[in-house]
Design a protein around this motif. Structure first.
Motif, PDB file in Angstrom:
ATOM      1  N   LYS A   1       6.951 -16.697 -15.897  1.00  0.00           N
ATOM      2  CA  LYS A   1       6.916 -17.700 -16.841  1.00  0.00           C
ATOM      3  C   LYS A   1       5.473 -18.417 -15.728  1.00  0.00           C
ATOM      4  CE  LYS A   1      10.544 -20.032 -14.861  1.00  0.00           C
ATOM      5  NZ  LYS A   1      12.182 -20.863 -15.087  1.00  0.00           N
ATOM      6  N   ASN A   2       5.161 -17.906 -14.924  1.00  0.00           N
ATOM      7  CA  ASN A   2       4.016 -18.274 -13.948  1.00  0.00           C
ATOM      8  C   ASN A   2       2.879 -17.529 -14.305  1.00  0.00           C
ATOM      9  OD1 ASN A   2       3.830 -20.251 -11.627  1.00  0.00           O
ATOM     10  ND2 ASN A   2       5.720 -19.082 -12.001  1.00  0.00           N
ATOM     11  N   GLY A   3       3.357 -16.261 -15.530  1.00  0.00           N
ATOM     12  CA  GLY A   3       1.769 -15.441 -16.630  1.00  0.00           C
ATOM     13  C   GLY A   3       2.127 -14.426 -15.650  1.00  0.00           C
ATOM     14  N   ILE A   4       2.696 -14.081 -15.181  1.00  0.00           N
ATOM     15  CA  ILE A   4       2.568 -13.049 -14.096  1.00  0.00           C
ATOM     16  C   ILE A   4       3.949 -11.457 -14.389  1.00  0.00           C
ATOM     17  CG2 ILE A   4       2.019 -11.747 -11.422  1.00  0.00           C
ATOM     18  CD1 ILE A   4       2.167 -14.419 -10.048  1.00  0.00           C
ATOM     19  N   LEU A   5       3.028 -10.534 -15.208  1.00  0.00           N
ATOM     20  CA  LEU A   5       4.176  -9.729 -15.624  1.00  0.00           C
ATOM     21  C   LEU A   5       4.557  -8.398 -14.620  1.00  0.00           C
ATOM     22  CD1 LEU A   5       3.211  -9.193 -18.499  1.00  0.00           C
ATOM     23  CD2 LEU A   5       4.962 -10.652 -18.259  1.00  0.00           C
ATOM     24  N   PHE A   6       5.696  -8.362 -13.500  1.00  0.00           N
ATOM     25  CA  PHE A   6       6.217  -7.188 -12.713  1.00  0.00           C
ATOM     26  C   PHE A   6       6.583  -5.994 -13.636  1.00  0.00           C
ATOM     27  CE2 PHE A   6       5.925 -10.472  -9.405  1.00  0.00           C
ATOM     28  CZ  PHE A   6       5.153  -9.775  -8.280  1.00  0.00           C
ATOM     29  N   LYS A   7       5.904  -4.984 -13.437  1.00  0.00           N
ATOM     30  CA  LYS A   7       6.771  -4.251 -13.901  1.00  0.00           C
ATOM     31  C   LYS A   7       8.239  -3.102 -13.385  1.00  0.00           C
ATOM     32  CE  LYS A   7       2.115  -2.646 -16.170  1.00  0.00           C
ATOM     33  NZ  LYS A   7       0.978  -1.634 -16.393  1.00  0.00           N
ATOM     34  N   GLY A   8       8.430  -3.740 -12.648  1.00  0.00           N
ATOM     35  CA  GLY A   8       9.630  -3.265 -12.091  1.00  0.00           C
ATOM     36  C   GLY A   8       9.785  -4.075 -10.648  1.00  0.00           C
ATOM     37  N   SER A   9      11.688  -4.410 -10.262  1.00  0.00           N
ATOM     38  CA  SER A   9      11.906  -4.832  -9.330  1.00  0.00           C
ATOM     39  C   SER A   9      11.208  -4.226  -7.923  1.00  0.00           C
ATOM     40  CB  SER A   9      13.103  -5.693  -8.894  1.00  0.00           C
ATOM     41  OG  SER A   9      13.818  -3.856  -9.141  1.00  0.00           O
ATOM     42  N   ASN A  10      10.844  -2.932  -7.446  1.00  0.00           N
ATOM     43  CA  ASN A  10      10.731  -2.771  -6.561  1.00  0.00           C
ATOM     44  C   ASN A  10       9.077  -3.451  -6.550  1.00  0.00           C
ATOM     45  OD1 ASN A  10       9.477  -1.001  -9.062  1.00  0.00           O
ATOM     46  ND2 ASN A  10       8.555   0.158  -8.102  1.00  0.00           N
ATOM     47  N   PHE A  11       8.545  -3.548  -7.006  1.00  0.00           N
ATOM     48  CA  PHE A  11       6.598  -3.959  -6.959  1.00  0.00           C
ATOM     49  C   PHE A  11       7.353  -5.157  -6.403  1.00  0.00           C
ATOM     50  CE2 PHE A  11       5.815  -1.242 -10.135  1.00  0.00           C
ATOM     51  CZ  PHE A  11       5.510   0.244  -9.315  1.00  0.00           C
ATOM     52  N   LEU A  12       8.512  -6.035  -6.352  1.00  0.00           N
ATOM     53  CA  LEU A  12       8.408  -7.551  -5.945  1.00  0.00           C
ATOM     54  C   LEU A  12       9.058  -7.292  -4.135  1.00  0.00           C
ATOM     55  CD1 LEU A  12      11.199  -9.073  -7.792  1.00  0.00           C
ATOM     56  CD2 LEU A  12       9.257  -9.835  -7.647  1.00  0.00           C
ATOM     57  N   ASP A  13       9.182  -5.995  -4.172  1.00  0.00           N
ATOM     58  CA  ASP A  13       9.035  -5.866  -2.107  1.00  0.00           C
ATOM     59  C   ASP A  13       8.385  -5.676  -2.341  1.00  0.00           C
ATOM     60  OD1 ASP A  13      12.465  -6.247  -2.214  1.00  0.00           O
ATOM     61  OD2 ASP A  13      12.956  -4.299  -2.336  1.00  0.00           O
ATOM     62  N   VAL A  14       7.159  -4.752  -2.808  1.00  0.00           N
ATOM     63  CA  VAL A  14       5.913  -4.032  -2.284  1.00  0.00           C
ATOM     64  C   VAL A  14       5.305  -4.959  -2.004  1.00  0.00           C
ATOM     65  CG1 VAL A  14       3.499  -3.009  -2.833  1.00  0.00           C
ATOM     66  CG2 VAL A  14       6.431  -2.243  -3.546  1.00  0.00           C
ATOM     67  N   MET A  15       5.654  -6.255  -2.373  1.00  0.00           N
ATOM     68  CA  MET A  15       4.410  -7.473  -2.567  1.00  0.00           C
ATOM     69  C   MET A  15       4.315  -8.258  -1.358  1.00  0.00           C
ATOM     70  SD  MET A  15       2.264  -7.555  -4.359  1.00  0.00           S
ATOM     71  CE  MET A  15       0.979  -9.224  -4.345  1.00  0.00           C
ATOM     72  N   THR A  16       5.689  -7.872  -0.569  1.00  0.00           N
ATOM     73  CA  THR A  16       6.508  -9.051   0.129  1.00  0.00           C
ATOM     74  C   THR A  16       5.992  -8.160   1.695  1.00  0.00           C
ATOM     75  OG1 THR A  16       8.314  -7.412   0.542  1.00  0.00           O
ATOM     76  CG2 THR A  16       8.524  -9.715  -0.498  1.00  0.00           C
ATOM     77  N   LYS A  17       5.132  -7.248   1.566  1.00  0.00           N
ATOM     78  CA  LYS A  17       4.248  -5.858   2.695  1.00  0.00           C
ATOM     79  C   LYS A  17       3.010  -6.283   2.839  1.00  0.00           C
ATOM     80  CE  LYS A  17       8.483  -2.900   2.123  1.00  0.00           C
ATOM     81  NZ  LYS A  17       9.381  -1.212   1.989  1.00  0.00           N
ATOM     82  N   VAL A  18       2.565  -6.700   1.584  1.00  0.00           N
ATOM     83  CA  VAL A  18       0.717  -6.136   1.675  1.00  0.00           C
ATOM     84  C   VAL A  18       0.357  -6.985   2.534  1.00  0.00           C
ATOM     85  CG1 VAL A  18      -0.393  -7.394   0.480  1.00  0.00           C
ATOM     86  CG2 VAL A  18       1.547  -5.422  -0.967  1.00  0.00           C
ATOM     87  N   ASN A  19      -0.508  -6.587   3.011  1.00  0.00           N
ATOM     88  CA  ASN A  19      -1.404  -6.900   4.329  1.00  0.00           C
ATOM     89  C   ASN A  19      -2.601  -7.096   3.956  1.00  0.00           C
ATOM     90  OD1 ASN A  19      -1.831  -5.034   5.624  1.00  0.00           O
ATOM     91  ND2 ASN A  19      -0.322  -5.103   7.447  1.00  0.00           N
ATOM     92  N   THR A  20      -3.127  -6.807   2.787  1.00  0.00           N
ATOM     93  CA  THR A  20      -4.444  -7.029   2.680  1.00  0.00           C
ATOM     94  C   THR A  20      -4.347  -6.413   0.808  1.00  0.00           C
ATOM     95  OG1 THR A  20      -4.927  -4.870   4.519  1.00  0.00           O
ATOM     96  CG2 THR A  20      -6.614  -5.104   3.004  1.00  0.00           C
ATOM     97  N   ILE A  21      -5.224  -7.474   0.573  1.00  0.00           N
ATOM     98  CA  ILE A  21      -5.766  -7.901  -0.589  1.00  0.00           C
ATOM     99  C   ILE A  21      -7.290  -7.177  -0.570  1.00  0.00           C
ATOM    100  CG2 ILE A  21      -6.142  -8.889  -2.555  1.00  0.00           C
ATOM    101  CD1 ILE A  21      -3.927  -8.679  -1.975  1.00  0.00           C
ATOM    102  N   VAL A  22      -7.207  -6.027  -1.640  1.00  0.00           N
ATOM    103  CA  VAL A  22      -8.839  -5.464  -2.106  1.00  0.00           C
ATOM    104  C   VAL A  22      -8.764  -6.563  -3.431  1.00  0.00           C
ATOM    105  CG1 VAL A  22     -10.116  -3.536  -2.210  1.00  0.00           C
ATOM    106  CG2 VAL A  22      -8.431  -3.689  -0.276  1.00  0.00           C
ATOM    107  N   MET A  23     -10.282  -6.958  -3.786  1.00  0.00           N
ATOM    108  CA  MET A  23     -10.797  -7.039  -4.975  1.00  0.00           C
ATOM    109  C   MET A  23     -12.004  -6.604  -5.122  1.00  0.00           C
ATOM    110  SD  MET A  23      -9.220 -10.618  -3.985  1.00  0.00           S
ATOM    111  CE  MET A  23     -10.211 -10.142  -1.856  1.00  0.00           C
ATOM    112  N   ASP A  24     -11.411  -6.511  -6.978  1.00  0.00           N
ATOM    113  CA  ASP A  24     -13.375  -6.522  -7.072  1.00  0.00           C
ATOM    114  C   ASP A  24     -13.749  -7.291  -7.693  1.00  0.00           C
ATOM    115  OD1 ASP A  24     -15.112  -5.198  -9.150  1.00  0.00           O
ATOM    116  OD2 ASP A  24     -14.552  -5.437 -10.914  1.00  0.00           O
ATOM    117  N   LYS A  25     -14.861  -7.824  -8.229  1.00  0.00           N
ATOM    118  CA  LYS A  25     -15.282  -8.718  -8.156  1.00  0.00           C
ATOM    119  C   LYS A  25     -15.631  -9.351  -8.738  1.00  0.00           C
ATOM    120  CE  LYS A  25     -20.352  -9.136  -7.436  1.00  0.00           C
ATOM    121  NZ  LYS A  25     -21.176  -9.642  -9.024  1.00  0.00           N
ATOM    122  N   THR A  26     -16.974  -8.901 -10.132  1.00  0.00           N
ATOM    123  CA  THR A  26     -16.689  -9.057 -12.506  1.00  0.00           C
ATOM    124  C   THR A  26     -15.962  -9.329 -12.365  1.00  0.00           C
ATOM    125  OG1 THR A  26     -19.138  -8.414 -11.476  1.00  0.00           O
ATOM    126  CG2 THR A  26     -18.608  -9.438 -13.532  1.00  0.00           C
ATOM    127  N   GLY A  27     -15.006 -10.335 -12.790  1.00  0.00           N
ATOM    128  CA  GLY A  27     -14.553 -10.726 -13.705  1.00  0.00           C
ATOM    129  C   GLY A  27     -12.340 -10.721 -12.948  1.00  0.00           C
TER     130      GLY A  27
END
Length: 667
Positions: free
Chosen positions: A347-373
């Protein structure tokens, strides 16, 4: 006779999160038939048909019998002899428990005794055996009512995802031989022209032929703000035409549309389970036989130690023990919680490809990003053209000609700036030099167009003043000689600065990796307050940087949109793709897709993951806590079958309501 089809669904977490639909080879969506849904375990995945009151009339009849008998016995003190009670209660018991008894019997034939159906059957038949007829019926009735509510909760959760399946139209108007024909979207060929009336949904991806049009893109992006499109811009399936009859030239087949791929992602998401779900599934398989054994020991062991042992009393305690130990609250509510998290993200325009990735995102402490786009819009504009002993008009023509073979936004900016002049140019042997730029032959001249690394690779000298230029630069060499450069500026996304600030509030370190030159990268990092920024990186260098971060013990989410980001997306703990402008390769490799390209959605994804995990562990704590308390009370003879079934059903309902509320939360 159907009582509550969730009986069949709560056996395993697989059935609970099955959406009741599947994608055929031709990518059309079909509802499963009842026959397809029923397997030899009696599972009926199409449980929505049994959610109405009429289909539950046998259960409601049994409930009425129990209530009337309770009023007569406790209100008017009217008692009945054993034969009369059997005549009244046995039909009521069968009406409420037919499905449970049937499943228990069929599983027992395969020597599967450790399941909630067999457990509930033994407990209620045991109650009849010791003369507790009303309690035996009541246990089955309230258990079935609880399952009915669970059935409704699961169906509601399914609908939040299955709503996506209704956004693709079944028919489309196509212009053929100057006639307007209505055909199935799958029958429309690439480059055919389709017509969309106001209020209609776009059925296929394409480019706008009309001068302008306005679309509602909420189905794809989660954003309700109208999106204005001009002639030549991309229009995607699932958008809704808002204001006028519009013509679109189809550029992708029905099965290859972005919307079809989104639906497949959502379908596949339910197959990937979190570690918590997998743990609960394994736990239930061990837990059920243990409680069976404990119930038997509770009945048998006191005989060896008590002189006034009464078998009927201890059997009753064992039955209470069996009823309260039913694991259905855990087996249903845990996957339902994750299903709710996936629904909320959609509903918020975000597609998780599995419930396991919901758990993974709770552990993330570093966001690495590309610049363009990712942090910038990727919508470049040419700022200036500087030549070195070369005709400016010809340099622009050569640059636009070779960049017309590129899919990079920088190339599009050069082509747009040049106009139509380059279309008559002869362009051959164009090759992309990964992370450097392009080389090819234009009008018989060898042309190089790219960054400083490209010219260094071919040993071509250039003005070193260029290295200090803050904007993005396309350097050009013609026939082995430096000919000039074009400066191009990108614009940062409106929510990029706030997104970085929100990440810092969550104590998340931010890192930017870019193929652009370091001066440009430093400028963007300074404006957005990014912790660490690295420029002049080739795709393999990005991989090396992420590997170094992982060696530091970081839990990494990488966010990118280009084809060259796909290897890093795959390497990260969670790969996030910007789905609106992102390449298909990156979207398919990613674990999470942000449909509206907003970096602020990265934080939203983290919050949804944490919210889901909190709800799931609340349910685990609630279910196990209440069960342990009532198990002890039952073993001690304090709790009766009434308390046992009310506690079991009550805990299941509370856990399910707690899980369902995820879908109604704001993040």
């Amino acid at each position: 006779m159907k009582v509550s089809n969730i009986h069949k669904e709560c056996c395993t977490t697989d059935e609970i999160i099955n959406t009741g639909t599947h994608v055929k080879n031709n990518h059309t969506i079909h509802q499963h038939t009842d026959q397809e849904h029923n397997d030899d375990d009696g599972h009926n995945h199409g449980s929505e048909e049994a959610s109405g009151w009429l289909s539950h009339s046998p259960l409601l009849t049994s409930l009425a019998v129990v209530l009337v008998m309770m009023v007569l016995e406790y209100g008017f003190h009217i008692t009945f002899d054993t034969l009369t009670q059997l005549i009244i209660f046995i039909p009521a018991y069968l009406l409420a428990g037919y499905n449970v008894l049937n499943l228990a019997f069929r599983k027992a034939l395969r020597l599967d005794f450790f399941n909630e159906f067999f457990l509930m059957s033994v407990a209620t038949i045991g109650a009849f055996a010791i003369g507790s007829f009303s309690e035996g019926v009541a246990v089955m009735v309230f258990y079935s009512i609880g399952e009915w509510f669970q059935d409704s909760a699961v169906n509601n959760a399914k609908r939040s995802i299955k709503a996506l399946l209704d956004i693709r139209p079944d028919a489309v108007d196509v212009i053929r031989n100057e006639k307007l024909l209505t055909v199935a979207p799958a029958d429309v060929a690439i480059d055919e022209i389709i017509q969309i009336k106001p209020g209609e949904k776009v059925a296929l991806d394409g480019v706008l032929l009309s001068d302008k049009a306005t679309f509602n893109t909420a189905a794809l992006t989660g954003e309700s703000k109208p999106d204005n499109k001009a002639k030549g811009e991309t229009v995607l399936a699932g958008m809704i035409n808002l204001n006028q009859v519009t013509e679109v030239q189809v550029k992708a087949s029905f099965k290859d549309s972005k919307l079809s791929k989104i639906l497949e992602m959502v379908q596949d998401a339910t197959a990937r389970k979190s570690q918590t779900q997998l743990f609960i599934s394994r736990f239930a398989k061990v837990y059920t036989p243990i409680v069976f054994l404990l119930a038997v020991l509770l009945v048998a062991l006191p005989w060896f130690f008590l002189s006034d042992y009464v078998f009927k009393d201890w059997l009753y305690r064992g039955l209470v023990f069996l009823v309260i130990s039913c694991p259905c609250a855990l087996v249903v509510s845990i996957p339902l919680g994750y299903f709710g998290g996936i629904g909320l993200a959609s509903k918020n325009g975000i597609l998780f490809k599995g419930s396991n990735f919901l758990d993974v995102m709770t552990k993330v402490n570093t966001i690495v990003m590309d610049k363009t786009g990712t942090l910038t819009k990727g919508v470049f504009e040419v700022q200036k053209v500087v030549v070195n002993d070369f005709d400016e008009k010809e340099l622009i023509l050569l640059a636009a000609a070779i960049e017309s073979k590129s899919t990079h936004p920088i190339g599009h900016a050069v082509v747009k700036y040049a106009g139509e002049d380059f279309h008559n140019a002869t362009i051959t042997n164009v090759e992309e030099v990964a992370g450097h730029g392009l080389k090819g032959i234009v009008n018989g001249k060898a042309v190089l167009a790219g960054n400083t690394k490209l010219l260094k690779k071919f040993n071509i000298d250039y003005d070193k003043v260029i290295d200090s230029e803050a904007d993005t630069i396309v350097l050009l060499a013609v026939d082995g000689k430096y000919a000039g450069y074009i400066t191009i500026a990108d614009e940062m996304k409106e929510d990029a600065e706030q997104a970085i600030a929100d990440m810092h509030k969550l104590n998340i370190q931010t890192v930017m990796l870019s193929g652009d030159k370091q001066s440009v990268v430093d400028k963007v990092a300074s404006i957005l307050r990014i912790d660490r920024a690295y420029g002049d990186l080739l795709p393999e260098h990005k991989v090396e940087k992420v590997e170094l971060l992982k060696k530091e013990g970081k839990h990494i989410a990488f966010v990118g949109d280009g084809v060259n980001d796909a290897p890093v997306v795959a390497l990260a703990d969670a790969g996030i793709a910007m789905g609106g402008l992102g390449s298909d390769a990156t979207i398919e490799t990613a674990d999470i897709v942000i449909q509206n390209d907003q970096p602020s959605k990265i934080v939203t994804a983290i919050k949804i993951g944490k919210l889901t995990k909190n709800i799931v562990w609340q349910n685990i704590g609630l279910a196990m806590g209440v069960k342990i308390i009532v198990l002890l009370l039952g073993a001690g003879g304090v709790a009766t079958l009434w308390e046992a079934v009310i506690a079991d059903v009550g805990v299941a309902l509370l856990a399910i309501l707690n899980a369902v509320r995820i879908q109604r939360m704001n993040v």
